[in-house]
Design a protein around this motif. Structure first.
Motif, PDB file in Angstrom:
ATOM      1  N   ARG A 266       0.841  -1.200   0.000  1.00  0.00           N
ATOM      2  CA  ARG A 266       0.000   0.000   0.000  1.00  0.00           C
ATOM      3  C   ARG A 266       0.875   1.248   0.000  1.00  0.00           C
ATOM      4  NH1 ARG A 266      -5.106   1.776   1.801  1.00  0.00           N
ATOM      5  NH2 ARG A 266      -5.204   3.985   1.245  1.00  0.00           N
ATOM      6  N   ILE A 267       1.927   1.245   0.809  1.00  0.00           N
ATOM      7  CA  ILE A 267       2.841   2.396   0.852  1.00  0.00           C
ATOM      8  C   ILE A 267       3.525   2.578  -0.498  1.00  0.00           C
ATOM      9  CG2 ILE A 267       4.944   3.301   1.932  1.00  0.00           C
ATOM     10  CD1 ILE A 267       4.072   1.904   4.506  1.00  0.00           C
ATOM     11  N   HIS A 268       3.929   1.464  -1.111  1.00  0.00           N
ATOM     12  CA  HIS A 268       4.547   1.532  -2.437  1.00  0.00           C
ATOM     13  C   HIS A 268       3.591   2.171  -3.445  1.00  0.00           C
ATOM     14  CE1 HIS A 268       5.516  -0.500  -6.424  1.00  0.00           C
ATOM     15  NE2 HIS A 268       6.580   0.217  -6.174  1.00  0.00           N
ATOM     16  N   GLY A 269       2.320   1.798  -3.401  1.00  0.00           N
ATOM     17  CA  GLY A 269       1.335   2.388  -4.299  1.00  0.00           C
ATOM     18  C   GLY A 269       1.124   3.868  -4.042  1.00  0.00           C
ATOM     19  N   GLU A 270       1.097   4.267  -2.767  1.00  0.00           N
ATOM     20  CA  GLU A 270       0.934   5.677  -2.434  1.00  0.00           C
ATOM     21  C   GLU A 270       2.110   6.498  -2.947  1.00  0.00           C
ATOM     22  OE1 GLU A 270      -1.635   7.177  -1.011  1.00  0.00           O
ATOM     23  OE2 GLU A 270      -2.791   5.317  -0.803  1.00  0.00           O
ATOM     24  N   LEU A 271       3.315   5.938  -2.851  1.00  0.00           N
ATOM     25  CA  LEU A 271       4.502   6.644  -3.345  1.00  0.00           C
ATOM     26  C   LEU A 271       4.426   6.832  -4.859  1.00  0.00           C
ATOM     27  CD1 LEU A 271       7.333   4.897  -1.270  1.00  0.00           C
ATOM     28  CD2 LEU A 271       6.446   7.216  -0.969  1.00  0.00           C
ATOM     29  N   LEU A 272       3.972   5.806  -5.576  1.00  0.00           N
ATOM     30  CA  LEU A 272       3.821   5.940  -7.022  1.00  0.00           C
ATOM     31  C   LEU A 272       2.817   7.032  -7.364  1.00  0.00           C
ATOM     32  CD1 LEU A 272       3.838   2.206  -8.208  1.00  0.00           C
ATOM     33  CD2 LEU A 272       5.682   3.881  -8.383  1.00  0.00           C
ATOM     34  N   GLY A 273       1.738   7.115  -6.574  1.00  0.00           N
ATOM     35  CA  GLY A 273       0.751   8.155  -6.796  1.00  0.00           C
ATOM     36  C   GLY A 273       1.301   9.550  -6.572  1.00  0.00           C
ATOM     37  N   LEU A 274       2.320   9.640  -5.720  1.00  0.00           N
ATOM     38  CA  LEU A 274       2.972  10.922  -5.447  1.00  0.00           C
ATOM     39  C   LEU A 274       4.112  11.203  -6.420  1.00  0.00           C
ATOM     40  CD1 LEU A 274       3.153  10.716  -1.544  1.00  0.00           C
ATOM     41  CD2 LEU A 274       1.598  12.121  -2.903  1.00  0.00           C
ATOM     42  N   GLY A 275       4.329  10.271  -7.350  1.00  0.00           N
ATOM     43  CA  GLY A 275       5.411  10.454  -8.312  1.00  0.00           C
ATOM     44  C   GLY A 275       6.774  10.072  -7.786  1.00  0.00           C
ATOM     45  N   ARG A 276       6.822   9.320  -6.692  1.00  0.00           N
ATOM     46  CA  ARG A 276       8.098   8.897  -6.106  1.00  0.00           C
ATOM     47  C   ARG A 276       8.347   7.440  -6.491  1.00  0.00           C
ATOM     48  NH1 ARG A 276       9.544  12.403  -1.951  1.00  0.00           N
ATOM     49  NH2 ARG A 276       8.528  14.415  -2.331  1.00  0.00           N
ATOM     50  N   LYS A 277       9.377   7.187  -7.257  1.00  0.00           N
ATOM     51  CA  LYS A 277       9.688   5.832  -7.698  1.00  0.00           C
ATOM     52  C   LYS A 277      10.602   5.154  -6.692  1.00  0.00           C
ATOM     53  CE  LYS A 277       9.110   6.673 -12.657  1.00  0.00           C
ATOM     54  NZ  LYS A 277       9.732   6.588 -13.994  1.00  0.00           N
ATOM     55  N   LEU A 278      10.094   4.087  -6.091  1.00  0.00           N
ATOM     56  CA  LEU A 278      10.856   3.307  -5.119  1.00  0.00           C
ATOM     57  C   LEU A 278      10.331   1.883  -5.169  1.00  0.00           C
ATOM     58  CD1 LEU A 278      13.070   3.652  -2.920  1.00  0.00           C
ATOM     59  CD2 LEU A 278      11.229   3.866  -1.256  1.00  0.00           C
ATOM     60  N   GLY A 279      11.226   0.907  -5.294  1.00  0.00           N
ATOM     61  CA  GLY A 279      10.816  -0.473  -5.405  1.00  0.00           C
ATOM     62  C   GLY A 279      10.092  -0.973  -4.169  1.00  0.00           C
ATOM     63  N   ALA A 280       9.144  -1.900  -4.377  1.00  0.00           N
ATOM     64  CA  ALA A 280       8.403  -2.454  -3.241  1.00  0.00           C
ATOM     65  C   ALA A 280       9.341  -3.169  -2.275  1.00  0.00           C
ATOM     66  CB  ALA A 280       7.319  -3.410  -3.746  1.00  0.00           C
ATOM     67  N   SER A 281      10.350  -3.853  -2.801  1.00  0.00           N
ATOM     68  CA  SER A 281      11.288  -4.554  -1.923  1.00  0.00           C
ATOM     69  C   SER A 281      12.114  -3.569  -1.094  1.00  0.00           C
ATOM     70  CB  SER A 281      12.222  -5.444  -2.748  1.00  0.00           C
ATOM     71  OG  SER A 281      12.975  -4.678  -3.678  1.00  0.00           O
ATOM     72  N   THR A 282      12.389  -2.375  -1.647  1.00  0.00           N
ATOM     73  CA  THR A 282      13.117  -1.354  -0.889  1.00  0.00           C
ATOM     74  C   THR A 282      12.247  -0.805   0.228  1.00  0.00           C
ATOM     75  OG1 THR A 282      14.358  -0.757  -2.884  1.00  0.00           O
ATOM     76  CG2 THR A 282      14.385   0.807  -1.076  1.00  0.00           C
ATOM     77  N   VAL A 283      10.952  -0.626  -0.044  1.00  0.00           N
ATOM     78  CA  VAL A 283      10.027  -0.190   1.011  1.00  0.00           C
ATOM     79  C   VAL A 283      10.006  -1.218   2.140  1.00  0.00           C
ATOM     80  CG1 VAL A 283       7.621   0.344   1.553  1.00  0.00           C
ATOM     81  CG2 VAL A 283       8.612   1.102  -0.623  1.00  0.00           C
ATOM     82  N   TRP A 284       9.960  -2.507   1.752  1.00  0.00           N
ATOM     83  CA  TRP A 284       9.971  -3.582   2.762  1.00  0.00           C
ATOM     84  C   TRP A 284      11.230  -3.478   3.628  1.00  0.00           C
ATOM     85  CZ3 TRP A 284       6.695  -8.069   3.313  1.00  0.00           C
ATOM     86  CH2 TRP A 284       7.158  -8.987   4.250  1.00  0.00           C
ATOM     87  N   GLU A 285      12.377  -3.286   2.996  1.00  0.00           N
ATOM     88  CA  GLU A 285      13.645  -3.242   3.725  1.00  0.00           C
ATOM     89  C   GLU A 285      13.696  -2.041   4.670  1.00  0.00           C
ATOM     90  OE1 GLU A 285      18.444  -2.944   2.776  1.00  0.00           O
ATOM     91  OE2 GLU A 285      17.014  -3.294   1.154  1.00  0.00           O
TER      92      GLU A 285
END
Length: 369
Positions: A266-285
């Motif tokens: 969910r956080i990964h999706g919110e970041l994409l909506g804000l235009g912030r590119k960050l991998g889901a695995s990086t969010v997990w880490e």
């Protein structure tokens, strides 16, 4: 259901035990698969994910095995792309119960439809070897048409798939292995084969490629690997993933702390909506290092819990019919507000495919909770 479990890390393969476990429950974006065939790698018993979850918590008794083929029997909330009754194959999450069971839960993104002409036993042997070959050739080596590739163990589990993938993309394939593997490797599509038991690797490969190899390289034994690099395709690379900007890391932590029910996806999706590119695995880490559970909703993802959490935003609708003393049937369109338990009548019609008659705002009495 029956499953093979492990409890004692020091017991090795002798610790595999047939056990009775509760039927798995499908979390968000999960499916439940009835397992028809599965694969097990003994090395799994040394993997940390077999014994602990991603937050470092003990999860024994755990079910090993991460390759599977079977039939979907249940869909979790939000799951798309798959259907109940569909034949699938793929992998399960390393840090969750695996496929040595009658049923297992797997993320839908880790499964693929199984073609009708492929049997379950063959499909279950493919995922890990196939992914390893694909990632090595295309994600890391960036193999393209016209290039040459040297594949060790060309008749093995990973090598046999790598040979076919490289051939399919139009590369020139040189396989290595024992003398008995020559026919298999060539039949799979290798252009040339090097017998490591009888030939020097450097001399044999240089002969196939037409390279000029010095005397020192020619003296190397068969266990030595010859590395040939075309300077036109060389580029400097930094190992590992790029560093995450501190401001972005703090944004991830802020979203997690302000929304305790949100998982890493969910956080990964919110970041994409804000235009912030960050991998889901990086969010997990990032979450794991900060001591925040990356998937908090997996602990309680029942349908009852979901409805309770989303009640204020859910409206259900349907039709029921009533009969009159004049033997006429009317269909009533109604809406239920889950948050208030109120039922609203929108109108009635003599047939479901006819326009509504006598629209009304009548509200039925509130039912018991």
């Amino acid at each position: 259901m029956q499953a093979i479990t492990v409890q004692d890390r020091d017991a090795g393969g002798s610790g595999l035990t047939l056990s009775e476990l509760p039927h798995p429950r499908a979390a968000e974006n999960d499916v439940i698969v009835e397992v028809h065939a599965t694969g097990f790698t003994p090395g799994e018993l040394d993997w940390p994910g077999t014994w602990t979850d991603r937050a470092g918590r003990d999860r024994t008794p755990s079910v090993p095995g991460h390759e599977l083929s079977g039939v979907v029997t249940e869909l979790g909330y939000g799951t798309t792309g798959l259907a109940v009754g569909q034949r699938v194959f793929g992998v399960t999450d390393w840090a969750r119960n695996g496929s040595l069971a009658q049923y297992t839960a797997a993320e839908a993104r880790n499964l693929a439809p199984l073609p009708a002409d492929v049997d379950h036993l063959t499909a279950a042997a493919l995922p890990i070897s196939g992914l390893t070959a694909w990632q090595a050739l295309f994600d890391h080596a960036h193999l393209t048409t016209g290039q040459s590739v040297l594949i060790h163990g060309a008749a093995g589990g990973v090598g046999s798939i790598a040979v076919q993938l490289a051939r399919e993309v139009g590369a020139r394939v040189i396989g290595t292995g024992r003398a008995g593997d020559r026919d298999t490797a060539l039949a799979l599509g290798a252009d040339a084969f090097v017998d490591l038991q009888a030939e020097g690797l450097a001399v044999s490969v240089s002969g196939v490629l037409g390279l000029d190899v010095g005397n020192e390289s020619a003296k190397r034994g068969p266990s030595q690997t010859l590395t040939c690099e075309d300077p036109r395709h060389r580029r400097d690379r930094r190992p590992g993933r790029p560093p995450t900007p501190e401001a972005l890391r703090q944004l991830v932590l802020r979203l997690a702390r302000e929304n305790p029910g949100w998982g890493y996806r969910r956080i990964h999706g919110e970041l994409l909506g804000l235009g912030r590119k960050l991998g889901a695995s990086t969010v997990w880490e990032i979450l794991q290092k900060a001591g925040i559970d990356p998937a908090p909703q997996r602990a309680n993802q029942s349908w009852r819990a979901f409805l309770k959490a989303q009640a204020s935003a859910i409206v259900a609708t349907g039709l029921f019919h009533i009969g009159t003393v004049f033997l006429r049937r009317w269909f009533v369109l109604f809406f239920i507000d889950h948050g208030t338990r109120h039922v609203h009548i929108a109108g009635i019609t003599p047939a479901p495919d006819r326009p509504l008659d006598h629209p009304t705002s009548t509200e039925l009495p509130r039912g018991p909770r």
